[in-house]
Design a protein around this motif. Structure first.
Motif, PDB file in Angstrom:
ATOM      1  N   LEU A  52     -25.344 -83.660  27.695  1.00 46.78           N
ATOM      2  CA  LEU A  52     -25.839 -82.415  27.109  1.00 46.78           C
ATOM      3  C   LEU A  52     -26.220 -82.638  25.638  1.00 46.78           C
ATOM      4  O   LEU A  52     -27.277 -82.185  25.183  1.00 46.78           O
ATOM      5  N   ALA A  53     -25.395 -83.378  24.912  1.00 52.48           N
ATOM      6  CA  ALA A  53     -25.705 -83.701  23.515  1.00 52.48           C
ATOM      7  C   ALA A  53     -26.964 -84.562  23.428  1.00 52.48           C
ATOM      8  O   ALA A  53     -27.813 -84.358  22.545  1.00 52.48           O
ATOM      9  N   ARG A  54     -27.091 -85.506  24.350  1.00 54.23           N
ATOM     10  CA  ARG A  54     -28.277 -86.395  24.354  1.00 54.23           C
ATOM     11  C   ARG A  54     -29.541 -85.600  24.672  1.00 54.23           C
ATOM     12  O   ARG A  54     -30.584 -85.800  24.034  1.00 54.23           O
ATOM     13  N   LEU A  55     -29.473 -84.694  25.639  1.00 48.92           N
ATOM     14  CA  LEU A  55     -30.629 -83.863  25.964  1.00 48.92           C
ATOM     15  C   LEU A  55     -31.048 -83.034  24.753  1.00 48.92           C
ATOM     16  O   LEU A  55     -32.230 -82.923  24.439  1.00 48.92           O
ATOM     17  N   LYS A  56     -30.056 -82.463  24.063  1.00 48.94           N
ATOM     18  CA  LYS A  56     -30.344 -81.667  22.866  1.00 48.94           C
ATOM     19  C   LYS A  56     -31.004 -82.546  21.799  1.00 48.94           C
ATOM     20  O   LYS A  56     -31.981 -82.141  21.175  1.00 48.94           O
ATOM     21  N   GLN A  57     -30.471 -83.741  21.615  1.00 57.14           N
ATOM     22  CA  GLN A  57     -31.013 -84.671  20.621  1.00 57.14           C
ATOM     23  C   GLN A  57     -32.471 -85.014  20.933  1.00 57.14           C
ATOM     24  O   GLN A  57     -33.282 -85.167  20.030  1.00 57.14           O
ATOM     25  N   LEU A  58     -32.801 -85.119  22.217  1.00 60.84           N
ATOM     26  CA  LEU A  58     -34.163 -85.471  22.625  1.00 60.84           C
ATOM     27  C   LEU A  58     -35.088 -84.260  22.698  1.00 60.84           C
ATOM     28  O   LEU A  58     -36.262 -84.397  23.021  1.00 60.84           O
ATOM     29  N   GLY A  59     -34.550 -83.069  22.432  1.00 63.75           N
ATOM     30  CA  GLY A  59     -35.373 -81.874  22.412  1.00 63.75           C
ATOM     31  C   GLY A  59     -35.531 -81.178  23.749  1.00 63.75           C
ATOM     32  O   GLY A  59     -36.363 -80.289  23.892  1.00 63.75           O
ATOM     33  N   PHE A  60     -34.725 -81.567  24.741  1.00 61.03           N
ATOM     34  CA  PHE A  60     -34.779 -80.915  26.050  1.00 61.03           C
ATOM     35  C   PHE A  60     -33.874 -79.691  26.064  1.00 61.03           C
ATOM     36  O   PHE A  60     -32.839 -79.664  25.391  1.00 61.03           O
ATOM     37  N   ALA A  61     -34.233 -78.712  26.849  1.00 57.86           N
ATOM     38  CA  ALA A  61     -33.399 -77.522  27.017  1.00 57.86           C
ATOM     39  C   ALA A  61     -32.110 -77.909  27.740  1.00 57.86           C
ATOM     40  O   ALA A  61     -32.113 -78.809  28.592  1.00 57.86           O
ATOM     41  N   PRO A  62     -30.995 -77.248  27.419  1.00 56.32           N
ATOM     42  CA  PRO A  62     -29.717 -77.581  28.054  1.00 56.32           C
ATOM     43  C   PRO A  62     -29.752 -77.484  29.580  1.00 56.32           C
ATOM     44  O   PRO A  62     -29.040 -78.208  30.254  1.00 56.32           O
ATOM     45  N   GLY A  63     -30.605 -76.623  30.121  1.00 54.55           N
ATOM     46  CA  GLY A  63     -30.693 -76.479  31.577  1.00 54.55           C
ATOM     47  C   GLY A  63     -31.093 -77.749  32.299  1.00 54.55           C
ATOM     48  O   GLY A  63     -30.880 -77.877  33.506  1.00 54.55           O
ATOM     49  N   PHE A  64     -31.668 -78.715  31.574  1.00 51.70           N
ATOM     50  CA  PHE A  64     -32.021 -79.986  32.204  1.00 51.70           C
ATOM     51  C   PHE A  64     -30.785 -80.757  32.661  1.00 51.70           C
ATOM     52  O   PHE A  64     -30.894 -81.722  33.403  1.00 51.70           O
ATOM     53  N   LEU A  65     -29.616 -80.325  32.229  1.00 48.27           N
ATOM     54  CA  LEU A  65     -28.376 -80.961  32.682  1.00 48.27           C
ATOM     55  C   LEU A  65     -28.259 -80.907  34.209  1.00 48.27           C
ATOM     56  O   LEU A  65     -27.686 -81.791  34.833  1.00 48.27           O
ATOM     57  N   TYR A  66     -28.865 -79.879  34.815  1.00 46.10           N
ATOM     58  CA  TYR A  66     -28.759 -79.704  36.261  1.00 46.10           C
ATOM     59  C   TYR A  66     -29.641 -80.661  37.045  1.00 46.10           C
ATOM     60  O   TYR A  66     -29.691 -80.608  38.271  1.00 46.10           O
ATOM     61  N   VAL A  67     -30.301 -81.572  36.359  1.00 45.61           N
ATOM     62  CA  VAL A  67     -31.017 -82.649  37.028  1.00 45.61           C
ATOM     63  C   VAL A  67     -30.005 -83.664  37.571  1.00 45.61           C
ATOM     64  O   VAL A  67     -30.278 -84.374  38.531  1.00 45.61           O
ATOM     65  N   PHE A  68     -28.818 -83.688  36.978  1.00 44.49           N
ATOM     66  CA  PHE A  68     -27.827 -84.696  37.317  1.00 44.49           C
ATOM     67  C   PHE A  68     -26.835 -84.182  38.365  1.00 44.49           C
ATOM     68  O   PHE A  68     -26.380 -83.037  38.303  1.00 44.49           O
ATOM     69  N   ASP A  69     -26.506 -85.044  39.297  1.00 44.39           N
ATOM     70  CA  ASP A  69     -25.620 -84.684  40.413  1.00 44.39           C
ATOM     71  C   ASP A  69     -24.255 -84.199  39.955  1.00 44.39           C
ATOM     72  O   ASP A  69     -23.665 -83.316  40.574  1.00 44.39           O
ATOM     73  N   GLU A  70     -23.724 -84.778  38.880  1.00 43.44           N
ATOM     74  CA  GLU A  70     -22.377 -84.405  38.448  1.00 43.44           C
ATOM     75  C   GLU A  70     -22.280 -82.932  38.057  1.00 43.44           C
ATOM     76  O   GLU A  70     -21.254 -82.296  38.290  1.00 43.44           O
ATOM     77  N   ALA A  71     -23.332 -82.375  37.471  1.00 44.45           N
ATOM     78  CA  ALA A  71     -23.318 -80.952  37.123  1.00 44.45           C
ATOM     79  C   ALA A  71     -23.176 -80.108  38.383  1.00 44.45           C
ATOM     80  O   ALA A  71     -22.412 -79.136  38.424  1.00 44.45           O
ATOM     81  N   TRP A  72     -23.879 -80.478  39.425  1.00 44.79           N
ATOM     82  CA  TRP A  72     -23.804 -79.728  40.684  1.00 44.79           C
ATOM     83  C   TRP A  72     -22.472 -79.966  41.389  1.00 44.79           C
ATOM     84  O   TRP A  72     -21.967 -79.085  42.078  1.00 44.79           O
ATOM     85  N   LEU A  73     -21.892 -81.150  41.210  1.00 44.80           N
ATOM     86  CA  LEU A  73     -20.578 -81.429  41.780  1.00 44.80           C
ATOM     87  C   LEU A  73     -19.533 -80.486  41.186  1.00 44.80           C
ATOM     88  O   LEU A  73     -18.693 -79.927  41.902  1.00 44.80           O
ATOM     89  N   VAL A  74     -19.585 -80.283  39.871  1.00 44.87           N
ATOM     90  CA  VAL A  74     -18.652 -79.359  39.220  1.00 44.87           C
ATOM     91  C   VAL A  74     -18.859 -77.941  39.758  1.00 44.87           C
ATOM     92  O   VAL A  74     -17.898 -77.248  40.108  1.00 44.87           O
ATOM     93  N   ILE A  75     -20.107 -77.509  39.850  1.00 46.64           N
ATOM     94  CA  ILE A  75     -20.392 -76.164  40.371  1.00 46.64           C
ATOM     95  C   ILE A  75     -19.929 -76.032  41.817  1.00 46.64           C
ATOM     96  O   ILE A  75     -19.322 -75.030  42.201  1.00 46.64           O
ATOM     97  N   GLU A  76     -20.189 -77.052  42.630  1.00 46.85           N
ATOM     98  CA  GLU A  76     -19.791 -77.008  44.045  1.00 46.85           C
ATOM     99  C   GLU A  76     -18.282 -76.883  44.190  1.00 46.85           C
ATOM    100  O   GLU A  76     -17.779 -76.089  44.980  1.00 46.85           O
ATOM    101  N   ARG A  77     -17.533 -77.634  43.401  1.00 50.90           N
ATOM    102  CA  ARG A  77     -16.071 -77.560  43.486  1.00 50.90           C
ATOM    103  C   ARG A  77     -15.565 -76.204  42.997  1.00 50.90           C
ATOM    104  O   ARG A  77     -14.644 -75.639  43.562  1.00 50.90           O
TER     105      ARG A  77
END
Length: 110
Positions: A52-77
């Motif tokens: 999330l910090a890296r995405l912010k540093q690169l200028g991406f919106a925080p919602g891009f975190l949901y591109v990664f499987d681990e974010a969905w794993l947390v939501i699924e659990r």
């Protein structure tokens, strides 16, 4: 896509839902213990925080975190656990089928 090795953050048993339901009934809120076995909880959340910090540093919106499987794993659990807590037939494992993930779920980077 993964923010860490795909074998980390594995599933495993969820915390029991009955004490969480009692807490919700008694206090109006609940606080779950760890969602992942062993150190996988901290490893998964730490990797997501770094990404999330890296995405912010690169200028991406925080919602891009949901591109990664681990974010969905947390939501699924969370959904599986809350399904057993919030739905009347708690403990049957069918509660999650009656929950809906609100479509405007966000990732925040403060």
């Amino acid at each position: 896509l993964h923010v860490m090795r795909p074998d980390r953050g594995s599933a495993g048993a969820l915390p029991p839902s009955a004490p969480l339901r009692r807490s919700l009934d008694r206090r109006g809120y609940l606080q779950s213990p760890t969602l992942f076995p062993g150190d996988a909880d901290e490893a998964t959340l730490s990797a997501l925080r770094r990404m999330l910090a890296r995405l912010k540093q690169l200028g991406f919106a925080p919602g891009f975190l949901y591109v990664f499987d681990e974010a969905w794993l947390v939501i699924e659990r969370c959904m599986r656990l809350l399904g057993d807590v919030l739905v009347p037939e708690a403990g049957t494992g069918r509660g999650v089928q009656q929950l809906v993930l609100e479509p405007s779920v966000f990732a925040h980077a403060l």
